[in-house]
Design a protein around this motif. Structure first.
Motif, PDB file in Angstrom:
ATOM      1  N   PHE A   1      42.586  47.594  43.157  1.00  0.00           N
ATOM      2  CA  PHE A   1      41.719  46.546  43.687  1.00  0.00           C
ATOM      3  C   PHE A   1      40.453  46.345  43.215  1.00  0.00           C
ATOM      4  O   PHE A   1      40.048  45.250  42.671  1.00  0.00           O
ATOM      5  CB  PHE A   1      41.499  47.194  45.141  1.00  0.00           C
ATOM      6  N   VAL A   2      39.905  47.465  42.395  1.00  0.00           N
ATOM      7  CA  VAL A   2      38.494  47.368  41.692  1.00  0.00           C
ATOM      8  C   VAL A   2      38.756  46.597  40.418  1.00  0.00           C
ATOM      9  O   VAL A   2      37.940  45.921  39.902  1.00  0.00           O
ATOM     10  CB  VAL A   2      38.138  48.799  41.636  1.00  0.00           C
TER      11      VAL A   2
ATOM     12  N   THR B   1      40.785  44.345  39.826  1.00  0.00           N
ATOM     13  CA  THR B   1      40.984  42.791  40.066  1.00  0.00           C
ATOM     14  C   THR B   1      39.650  42.110  40.274  1.00  0.00           C
ATOM     15  O   THR B   1      39.627  41.061  39.922  1.00  0.00           O
ATOM     16  CB  THR B   1      42.021  42.668  41.335  1.00  0.00           C
ATOM     17  N   CYS B   2      39.033  42.921  41.009  1.00  0.00           N
ATOM     18  CA  CYS B   2      37.755  42.376  41.597  1.00  0.00           C
ATOM     19  C   CYS B   2      36.755  42.172  40.275  1.00  0.00           C
ATOM     20  O   CYS B   2      35.823  41.427  40.074  1.00  0.00           O
ATOM     21  CB  CYS B   2      36.949  43.693  42.271  1.00  0.00           C
ATOM     22  N   CYS B   3      36.875  43.107  39.504  1.00  0.00           N
ATOM     23  CA  CYS B   3      36.054  43.278  37.982  1.00  0.00           C
ATOM     24  C   CYS B   3      36.743  41.843  37.300  1.00  0.00           C
ATOM     25  O   CYS B   3      35.701  41.181  36.722  1.00  0.00           O
ATOM     26  CB  CYS B   3      36.222  44.448  37.226  1.00  0.00           C
TER      27      CYS B   3
ATOM     28  N   MET C   1      37.810  39.297  38.439  1.00  0.00           N
ATOM     29  CA  MET C   1      37.310  38.148  39.049  1.00  0.00           C
ATOM     30  C   MET C   1      35.900  37.927  38.682  1.00  0.00           C
ATOM     31  O   MET C   1      35.825  36.524  38.318  1.00  0.00           O
ATOM     32  CB  MET C   1      37.470  38.121  40.445  1.00  0.00           C
ATOM     33  N   LEU C   2      35.300  38.995  38.815  1.00  0.00           N
ATOM     34  CA  LEU C   2      33.551  38.762  38.389  1.00  0.00           C
ATOM     35  C   LEU C   2      33.729  38.350  36.843  1.00  0.00           C
ATOM     36  O   LEU C   2      32.763  37.338  36.501  1.00  0.00           O
ATOM     37  CB  LEU C   2      33.270  40.075  38.588  1.00  0.00           C
TER      38      LEU C   2
ATOM     39  N   ARG D   1      34.461  34.527  36.436  1.00  0.00           N
ATOM     40  CA  ARG D   1      33.311  33.816  37.074  1.00  0.00           C
ATOM     41  C   ARG D   1      32.140  33.651  36.275  1.00  0.00           C
ATOM     42  O   ARG D   1      31.809  32.277  35.528  1.00  0.00           O
ATOM     43  CB  ARG D   1      32.683  34.443  38.187  1.00  0.00           C
TER      44      ARG D   1
ATOM     45  N   SER E   1      43.572  32.290  41.676  1.00  0.00           N
ATOM     46  CA  SER E   1      44.742  33.212  42.672  1.00  0.00           C
ATOM     47  C   SER E   1      45.759  33.672  41.937  1.00  0.00           C
ATOM     48  O   SER E   1      46.022  35.007  42.117  1.00  0.00           O
ATOM     49  CB  SER E   1      45.105  32.229  43.827  1.00  0.00           C
TER      50      SER E   1
ATOM     51  N   ALA F   1      44.339  36.619  39.691  1.00  0.00           N
ATOM     52  CA  ALA F   1      44.154  37.882  40.825  1.00  0.00           C
ATOM     53  C   ALA F   1      45.370  38.322  40.933  1.00  0.00           C
ATOM     54  O   ALA F   1      45.346  39.844  40.707  1.00  0.00           O
ATOM     55  CB  ALA F   1      43.349  37.268  41.885  1.00  0.00           C
TER      56      ALA F   1
ATOM     57  N   PHE G   1      46.310  42.118  39.567  1.00  0.00           N
ATOM     58  CA  PHE G   1      46.527  43.049  40.727  1.00  0.00           C
ATOM     59  C   PHE G   1      47.992  43.913  40.263  1.00  0.00           C
ATOM     60  O   PHE G   1      48.128  44.957  40.446  1.00  0.00           O
ATOM     61  CB  PHE G   1      46.516  42.492  42.043  1.00  0.00           C
TER      62      PHE G   1
END
Ligand code: ADP
Length: 365
Positions: free
Chosen positions: A26-27, A29-31, A33-34, A37, A53, A56, A60
Protein backbone atom coordinates in the motif's frame (compact mmCIF):
# COMPACT_ATOMS: atom_id res chain seq x y z
CA UNK A 1 -6.08 -31.55 15.24
CA UNK A 2 -3.79 -31.31 12.21
CA UNK A 3 -6.32 -29.11 10.42
CA UNK A 4 -6.50 -26.86 13.42
CA UNK A 5 -2.71 -26.56 13.54
CA UNK A 6 -2.56 -25.72 9.83
CA UNK A 7 -5.28 -23.13 10.28
CA UNK A 8 -3.35 -21.62 13.18
CA UNK A 9 -0.19 -21.60 11.08
CA UNK A 10 -2.00 -19.71 8.27
CA UNK A 11 -3.37 -17.20 10.77
CA UNK A 12 0.11 -16.74 12.22
CA UNK A 13 1.57 -16.29 8.73
CA UNK A 14 -1.06 -13.65 7.90
CA UNK A 15 -0.41 -11.94 11.17
CA UNK A 16 3.37 -12.00 10.88
CA UNK A 17 4.01 -11.54 7.20
CA UNK A 18 0.99 -10.62 5.10
CA UNK A 19 -0.16 -7.71 7.23
CA UNK A 20 3.34 -6.30 7.03
CA UNK A 21 3.74 -6.84 3.30
CA UNK A 22 0.19 -5.58 2.54
CA UNK A 23 1.11 -2.41 4.33
CA UNK A 24 4.35 -2.22 2.36
CA UNK A 25 2.47 -2.75 -0.93
CA UNK A 26 0.00 0.00 0.00
CA UNK A 27 2.78 2.45 0.94
CA UNK A 28 4.72 1.70 -2.26
CA UNK A 29 1.57 2.29 -4.34
CA UNK A 30 0.93 5.63 -2.62
CA UNK A 31 4.55 6.66 -3.22
CA UNK A 32 4.22 5.65 -6.86
CA UNK A 33 1.06 7.75 -7.23
CA UNK A 34 2.79 10.71 -5.68
CA UNK A 35 5.75 10.21 -7.97
CA UNK A 36 3.46 10.10 -11.04
CA UNK A 37 1.71 13.24 -9.94
CA UNK A 38 4.98 15.15 -9.51
CA UNK A 39 6.23 13.77 -12.86
CA UNK A 40 3.05 14.79 -14.70
CA UNK A 41 3.18 18.28 -13.18
CA UNK A 42 6.87 18.67 -14.02
CA UNK A 43 6.65 17.41 -17.61
CA UNK A 44 3.21 18.90 -18.27
CA UNK A 45 1.83 15.46 -19.10
CA UNK A 46 -1.80 14.78 -18.42
CA UNK A 47 -2.67 11.31 -17.15
CA UNK A 48 -6.18 10.06 -17.55
CA UNK A 49 -7.96 8.44 -14.60
CA UNK A 50 -7.68 5.13 -16.45
CA UNK A 51 -3.85 5.47 -16.75
CA UNK A 52 -3.56 6.23 -13.07
CA UNK A 53 -5.80 3.41 -11.94
CA UNK A 54 -3.88 0.95 -14.14
CA UNK A 55 -0.52 2.13 -12.80
CA UNK A 56 -1.83 1.88 -9.22
CA UNK A 57 -3.15 -1.65 -9.78
CA UNK A 58 0.06 -2.87 -11.48
CA UNK A 59 2.22 -1.35 -8.76
CA UNK A 60 0.06 -2.80 -5.98
CA UNK A 61 -0.06 -6.35 -7.38
CA UNK A 62 3.63 -6.27 -8.28
CA UNK A 63 4.49 -5.24 -4.76
CA UNK A 64 2.14 -7.95 -3.43
CA UNK A 65 3.70 -10.64 -5.64
CA UNK A 66 7.24 -9.71 -4.74
CA UNK A 67 6.21 -9.53 -1.08
CA UNK A 68 4.67 -13.00 -1.26
CA UNK A 69 7.82 -14.45 -2.83
CA UNK A 70 9.94 -12.86 -0.10
CA UNK A 71 7.50 -14.05 2.56
CA UNK A 72 8.03 -17.60 1.32
CA UNK A 73 11.81 -17.26 1.21
CA UNK A 74 11.82 -15.65 4.65
CA UNK A 75 9.63 -18.42 6.11
CA UNK A 76 12.09 -21.06 4.86
CA UNK A 77 15.04 -19.06 6.17
CA UNK A 78 13.40 -18.69 9.60
CA UNK A 79 12.64 -22.39 9.73
CA UNK A 80 16.32 -23.24 9.22
CA UNK A 81 18.04 -20.49 11.10
CA UNK A 82 15.63 -19.79 13.96
CA UNK A 83 13.02 -22.49 14.48
CA UNK A 84 15.37 -25.46 14.09
CA UNK A 85 18.00 -24.29 16.62
CA UNK A 86 15.29 -23.05 19.02
CA UNK A 87 13.63 -26.49 18.87
CA UNK A 88 16.93 -28.25 19.57
CA UNK A 89 17.80 -25.94 22.46
CA UNK A 90 14.29 -26.23 23.94
CA UNK A 91 14.43 -30.04 23.68
CA UNK A 92 17.79 -30.11 25.51
CA UNK A 93 16.51 -27.73 28.21
CA UNK A 94 13.45 -29.94 28.69
CA UNK A 95 15.61 -33.04 29.13
CA UNK A 96 17.72 -31.16 31.69
CA UNK A 97 14.56 -30.14 33.54
CA UNK A 98 13.76 -33.82 33.84
CA UNK A 99 17.15 -34.44 35.46
CA UNK A 100 19.07 -35.78 32.47
CA UNK A 101 22.33 -33.79 32.46
CA UNK A 102 24.01 -35.99 29.87
CA UNK A 103 22.16 -34.14 27.11
CA UNK A 104 24.11 -31.87 24.72
CA UNK A 105 22.81 -29.54 22.00
CA UNK A 106 24.34 -30.62 18.66
CA UNK A 107 26.56 -28.07 16.86
CA UNK A 108 24.46 -25.32 15.28
CA UNK A 109 27.07 -23.30 13.49
CA UNK A 110 26.02 -24.45 10.03
CA UNK A 111 26.14 -22.28 6.91
CA UNK A 112 22.71 -20.79 7.53
CA UNK A 113 22.60 -20.73 11.31
CA UNK A 114 22.75 -17.63 13.36
CA UNK A 115 25.94 -17.46 15.46
CA UNK A 116 23.91 -16.27 18.46
CA UNK A 117 22.20 -19.65 18.72
CA UNK A 118 25.59 -21.37 18.52
CA UNK A 119 26.67 -19.33 21.56
CA UNK A 120 23.49 -20.17 23.48
CA UNK A 121 23.97 -23.87 22.64
CA UNK A 122 27.59 -23.75 23.85
CA UNK A 123 26.44 -22.12 27.13
CA UNK A 124 23.70 -24.75 27.60
CA UNK A 125 26.23 -27.54 26.96
CA UNK A 126 28.61 -26.05 29.51
CA UNK A 127 25.79 -25.69 32.03
CA UNK A 128 24.79 -29.32 31.47
CA UNK A 129 28.32 -30.57 32.03
CA UNK A 130 28.68 -28.42 35.20
CA UNK A 131 25.35 -29.69 36.52
CA UNK A 132 26.28 -33.27 35.75
CA UNK A 133 29.56 -32.97 37.67
CA UNK A 134 27.70 -31.37 40.62
CA UNK A 135 25.22 -34.24 40.48
CA UNK A 136 28.06 -36.79 40.45
CA UNK A 137 29.66 -35.06 43.45
CA UNK A 138 26.34 -35.08 45.29
CA UNK A 139 25.66 -38.76 44.68
CA UNK A 140 29.29 -39.67 45.50
CA UNK A 141 29.01 -37.65 48.70
CA UNK A 142 25.82 -39.42 49.77
CA UNK A 143 27.33 -42.82 48.90
CA UNK A 144 30.47 -41.99 50.91
CA UNK A 145 28.55 -40.73 53.94
CA UNK A 146 26.30 -43.81 53.95
CA UNK A 147 29.32 -46.08 53.60
CA UNK A 148 31.21 -44.32 56.40
CA UNK A 149 28.15 -44.48 58.67
CA UNK A 150 27.56 -48.17 58.10
CA UNK A 151 30.80 -49.38 59.72
CA UNK A 152 30.41 -47.73 63.15
CA UNK A 153 26.68 -48.50 63.17
CA UNK A 154 27.38 -52.19 62.49
CA UNK A 155 29.99 -52.20 65.28
CA UNK A 156 27.49 -50.61 67.68
CA UNK A 157 24.77 -53.12 66.74
CA UNK A 158 27.04 -56.16 67.12
CA UNK A 159 28.56 -55.10 70.42
CA UNK A 160 25.16 -53.98 71.72
CA UNK A 161 23.88 -57.51 71.04
CA UNK A 162 26.92 -59.01 72.80
CA UNK A 163 26.26 -56.78 75.80
CA UNK A 164 22.83 -58.33 76.20
CA UNK A 165 24.31 -61.77 76.94
CA UNK A 166 23.50 -62.90 80.52
CA UNK A 167 26.29 -63.41 83.10
CA UNK A 168 28.80 -61.40 81.09
CA UNK A 169 32.11 -60.99 82.96
CA UNK A 170 32.79 -57.44 84.09
CA UNK A 171 35.92 -57.01 81.91
CA UNK A 172 34.02 -58.09 78.77
CA UNK A 173 31.14 -55.77 79.60
CA UNK A 174 33.62 -52.88 79.93
CA UNK A 175 35.39 -53.79 76.70
CA UNK A 176 32.16 -53.97 74.68
CA UNK A 177 30.93 -50.70 76.16
CA UNK A 178 34.24 -49.04 75.22
CA UNK A 179 34.00 -50.29 71.63
CA UNK A 180 30.47 -48.89 71.37
CA UNK A 181 31.58 -45.55 72.81
CA UNK A 182 34.50 -45.37 70.35
CA UNK A 183 32.25 -46.15 67.39
CA UNK A 184 29.69 -43.54 68.43
CA UNK A 185 32.48 -40.98 68.94
CA UNK A 186 33.76 -41.74 65.45
CA UNK A 187 30.28 -41.23 64.05
CA UNK A 188 29.90 -37.95 65.94
CA UNK A 189 33.32 -36.76 64.70
CA UNK A 190 32.36 -37.51 61.15
CA UNK A 191 29.08 -35.60 61.50
CA UNK A 192 30.92 -32.63 63.02
CA UNK A 193 33.38 -32.63 60.12
CA UNK A 194 30.61 -32.88 57.54
CA UNK A 195 28.78 -29.97 59.16
CA UNK A 196 31.96 -27.88 59.31
CA UNK A 197 32.76 -28.62 55.68
CA UNK A 198 29.22 -27.82 54.65
CA UNK A 199 29.32 -24.54 56.56
CA UNK A 200 32.67 -23.61 55.01
CA UNK A 201 31.49 -24.45 51.52
CA UNK A 202 28.34 -22.37 51.76
CA UNK A 203 29.65 -19.46 53.77
CA UNK A 204 30.80 -16.49 51.73
CA UNK A 205 32.01 -13.91 54.23
CA UNK A 206 34.32 -14.53 57.17
CA UNK A 207 34.13 -11.53 59.45
CA UNK A 208 36.02 -12.90 62.47
CA UNK A 209 39.50 -11.70 61.49
CA UNK A 210 41.61 -10.62 64.45
CA UNK A 211 45.32 -9.86 64.74
CA UNK A 212 47.11 -12.44 66.87
CA UNK A 213 50.44 -14.16 67.41
CA UNK A 214 50.53 -17.19 65.12
CA UNK A 215 53.44 -18.80 67.01
CA UNK A 216 51.39 -18.85 70.20
CA UNK A 217 48.43 -20.43 68.47
CA UNK A 218 50.65 -23.10 66.91
CA UNK A 219 52.18 -23.94 70.32
CA UNK A 220 48.77 -24.14 71.97
CA UNK A 221 47.46 -26.51 69.31
CA UNK A 222 50.64 -28.58 69.33
CA UNK A 223 50.57 -28.99 73.12
CA UNK A 224 47.20 -30.70 72.88
CA UNK A 225 49.10 -33.70 71.49
CA UNK A 226 51.57 -33.85 74.41
CA UNK A 227 50.08 -36.99 75.93
CA UNK A 228 50.21 -38.69 72.54
CA UNK A 229 53.93 -37.98 71.90
CA UNK A 230 54.88 -38.86 75.46
CA UNK A 231 52.91 -42.10 75.42
CA UNK A 232 54.38 -43.22 72.10
CA UNK A 233 57.88 -41.88 72.58
CA UNK A 234 57.78 -39.56 69.58
CA UNK A 235 60.54 -36.93 69.37
CA UNK A 236 59.48 -33.33 68.99
CA UNK A 237 61.37 -30.59 67.17
CA UNK A 238 59.91 -27.09 67.31
CA UNK A 239 61.36 -23.99 65.66
CA UNK A 240 59.00 -21.04 65.85
CA UNK A 241 59.86 -17.47 64.83
CA UNK A 242 58.81 -14.88 67.39
CA UNK A 243 56.22 -12.13 66.98
CA UNK A 244 54.69 -13.37 63.77
CA UNK A 245 51.38 -11.57 63.80
CA UNK A 246 48.65 -12.55 61.39
CA UNK A 247 45.22 -11.06 60.84
CA UNK A 248 42.91 -13.96 60.23
CA UNK A 249 40.07 -16.03 61.61
CA UNK A 250 41.82 -17.88 64.46
CA UNK A 251 39.16 -20.55 64.82
CA UNK A 252 39.39 -21.49 61.16
CA UNK A 253 43.18 -21.61 61.21
CA UNK A 254 43.21 -23.80 64.33
CA UNK A 255 41.25 -26.36 62.27
CA UNK A 256 44.19 -26.47 59.85
CA UNK A 257 46.87 -26.93 62.53
CA UNK A 258 44.87 -29.52 64.49
CA UNK A 259 44.30 -31.65 61.42
CA UNK A 260 47.93 -31.48 60.25
CA UNK A 261 49.30 -32.29 63.73
CA UNK A 262 46.82 -35.09 64.28
CA UNK A 263 47.81 -36.69 60.94
CA UNK A 264 51.53 -36.27 61.68
CA UNK A 265 51.15 -38.14 64.99
CA UNK A 266 48.71 -40.67 63.57
CA UNK A 267 51.02 -41.71 60.73
CA UNK A 268 54.28 -41.69 62.72
CA UNK A 269 55.42 -44.84 64.49
CA UNK A 270 56.79 -44.84 68.05
CA UNK A 271 60.34 -43.47 68.14
CA UNK A 272 59.77 -41.23 65.09
CA UNK A 273 59.99 -37.43 65.00
CA UNK A 274 57.41 -34.73 64.37
CA UNK A 275 58.74 -31.24 63.63
CA UNK A 276 56.97 -27.92 63.52
CA UNK A 277 58.46 -24.72 62.14
CA UNK A 278 57.18 -21.19 61.59
CA UNK A 279 59.00 -18.63 59.45
CA UNK A 280 57.76 -15.36 58.04
CA UNK A 281 58.49 -12.55 55.62
CA UNK A 282 56.73 -9.20 55.28
CA UNK A 283 53.67 -10.62 53.61
CA UNK A 284 53.48 -14.31 54.41
CA UNK A 285 53.73 -16.72 57.30
CA UNK A 286 55.01 -20.18 56.43
CA UNK A 287 54.23 -23.18 58.63
CA UNK A 288 55.89 -26.55 58.06
CA UNK A 289 54.73 -29.77 59.71
CA UNK A 290 57.15 -32.64 59.11
CA UNK A 291 56.99 -36.23 60.27
CA UNK A 292 59.13 -39.32 59.83
CA UNK A 293 56.08 -41.51 59.42
CA UNK A 294 54.94 -43.95 56.73
CA UNK A 295 54.86 -41.27 53.98
CA UNK A 296 52.73 -41.66 50.88
CA UNK A 297 53.14 -42.50 47.22
CA UNK A 298 52.58 -39.82 44.53
CA UNK A 299 49.29 -41.59 43.60
CA UNK A 300 48.00 -41.22 47.16
CA UNK A 301 49.36 -37.66 47.41
CA UNK A 302 47.35 -36.65 44.35
CA UNK A 303 44.02 -37.37 46.10
CA UNK A 304 44.55 -36.50 49.75
CA UNK A 305 42.56 -33.24 49.60
CA UNK A 306 39.46 -34.99 48.24
CA UNK A 307 36.53 -35.58 50.56
CA UNK A 308 36.46 -39.05 52.15
CA UNK A 309 39.74 -40.07 50.53
CA UNK A 310 41.86 -42.31 52.75
CA UNK A 311 45.16 -43.44 51.32
CA UNK A 312 46.27 -45.58 54.21
CA UNK A 313 43.44 -47.95 54.99
CA UNK A 314 45.25 -49.54 57.93
CA UNK A 315 44.68 -46.25 59.78
CA UNK A 316 41.12 -45.93 58.52
CA UNK A 317 39.55 -46.52 61.92
CA UNK A 318 41.13 -43.32 63.20
CA UNK A 319 39.71 -40.99 60.59
CA UNK A 320 37.17 -40.48 57.87
CA UNK A 321 39.11 -38.77 55.10
CA UNK A 322 37.56 -35.36 55.71
CA UNK A 323 40.42 -33.72 57.63
CA UNK A 324 42.55 -32.58 54.69
CA UNK A 325 39.47 -31.59 52.66
CA UNK A 326 38.65 -29.20 55.52
CA UNK A 327 42.25 -27.99 55.66
CA UNK A 328 42.29 -27.26 51.93
CA UNK A 329 39.00 -25.41 52.08
CA UNK A 330 40.21 -23.19 54.93
CA UNK A 331 43.52 -22.45 53.19
CA UNK A 332 41.61 -21.54 50.01
CA UNK A 333 39.33 -19.24 51.98
CA UNK A 334 42.41 -17.54 53.45
CA UNK A 335 43.77 -17.22 49.91
CA UNK A 336 46.80 -19.17 51.04
CA UNK A 337 48.69 -22.13 49.64
CA UNK A 338 49.23 -25.66 50.86
CA UNK A 339 51.77 -28.13 49.53
CA UNK A 340 52.92 -31.60 50.44
CA UNK A 341 56.20 -33.43 49.96
CA UNK A 342 56.30 -37.07 50.87
CA UNK A 343 58.21 -40.27 50.30
CA UNK A 344 57.06 -43.74 51.29
CA UNK A 345 58.89 -44.95 54.38
CA UNK A 346 60.70 -41.62 54.83
CA UNK A 347 58.06 -39.14 55.94
CA UNK A 348 55.90 -36.21 54.98
CA UNK A 349 56.09 -32.43 55.09
CA UNK A 350 53.04 -30.21 54.78
CA UNK A 351 53.79 -26.54 54.04
CA UNK A 352 51.11 -23.92 54.57
CA UNK A 353 51.66 -20.36 53.38
CA UNK A 354 49.16 -17.73 54.50
CA UNK A 355 48.96 -13.99 54.00
CA UNK A 356 49.71 -11.98 57.13
CA UNK A 357 47.71 -8.84 56.48
CA UNK A 358 43.97 -8.56 56.74
CA UNK A 359 42.11 -9.50 53.63
CA UNK A 360 38.41 -9.37 52.96
CA UNK A 361 37.52 -12.84 52.05
CA UNK A 362 34.66 -13.38 49.70
CA UNK A 363 34.70 -16.71 48.00
CA UNK A 364 33.27 -17.30 44.56
CA UNK A 365 30.36 -19.36 45.81
P1 ADP B 1 42.16 -39.32 57.52
O1 ADP B 1 43.37 -38.90 58.26
O2 ADP B 1 40.93 -39.25 58.32
O3 ADP B 1 42.32 -40.60 56.76
P2 ADP B 1 42.71 -36.95 55.98
O4 ADP B 1 41.87 -36.19 55.03
O5 ADP B 1 43.26 -36.22 57.16
O6 ADP B 1 41.87 -38.21 56.41
O7 ADP B 1 43.92 -37.59 55.16
C1 ADP B 1 43.69 -38.24 53.94
C2 ADP B 1 44.79 -39.24 53.65
O8 ADP B 1 46.03 -38.53 53.44
C3 ADP B 1 45.08 -40.19 54.77
O9 ADP B 1 44.20 -41.30 54.72
C4 ADP B 1 46.53 -40.60 54.47
O10 ADP B 1 46.57 -41.61 53.50
C5 ADP B 1 47.13 -39.34 53.85
N1 ADP B 1 47.92 -38.58 54.85
C6 ADP B 1 47.56 -37.41 55.42
N2 ADP B 1 48.54 -36.95 56.25
C7 ADP B 1 49.54 -37.86 56.17
C8 ADP B 1 50.84 -37.97 56.78
N3 ADP B 1 51.29 -37.05 57.65
N4 ADP B 1 51.59 -39.04 56.47
C9 ADP B 1 51.16 -39.98 55.58
N5 ADP B 1 49.97 -39.94 54.98
C10 ADP B 1 49.16 -38.91 55.27
Amino acid sequence: MREERRFRWVLKAINHYLTFFLLVAFVITCCMMLFLRILSDGLQITFTGENISLAAKVTFWNAMLISLIFTGIDAVRRKWTVERPVKRIAAAAEQMMQGDFSVRVPALNGLFSDDGFGEIAACINKMASELSSVETLRTDFIANVSHEMKTPLAVMQNYGTLLQAPNLPEDKRMEYARVITDASRRLADMMTNILKLNRLENQTIYPNAVTYDLGEQLCECFLQFEREWEKRGIEIDIDIAEDVLVTADAELLSLVWNNLFSNAFKFTESGGTVSLSLTADEQHAIVRVTDTGCGMSPEVGAHIFEKFYQGDTSHATAGNGLGLALVKRVVDIMQGEIGVESAVGVGTTFTVKIRREEHHVETDR
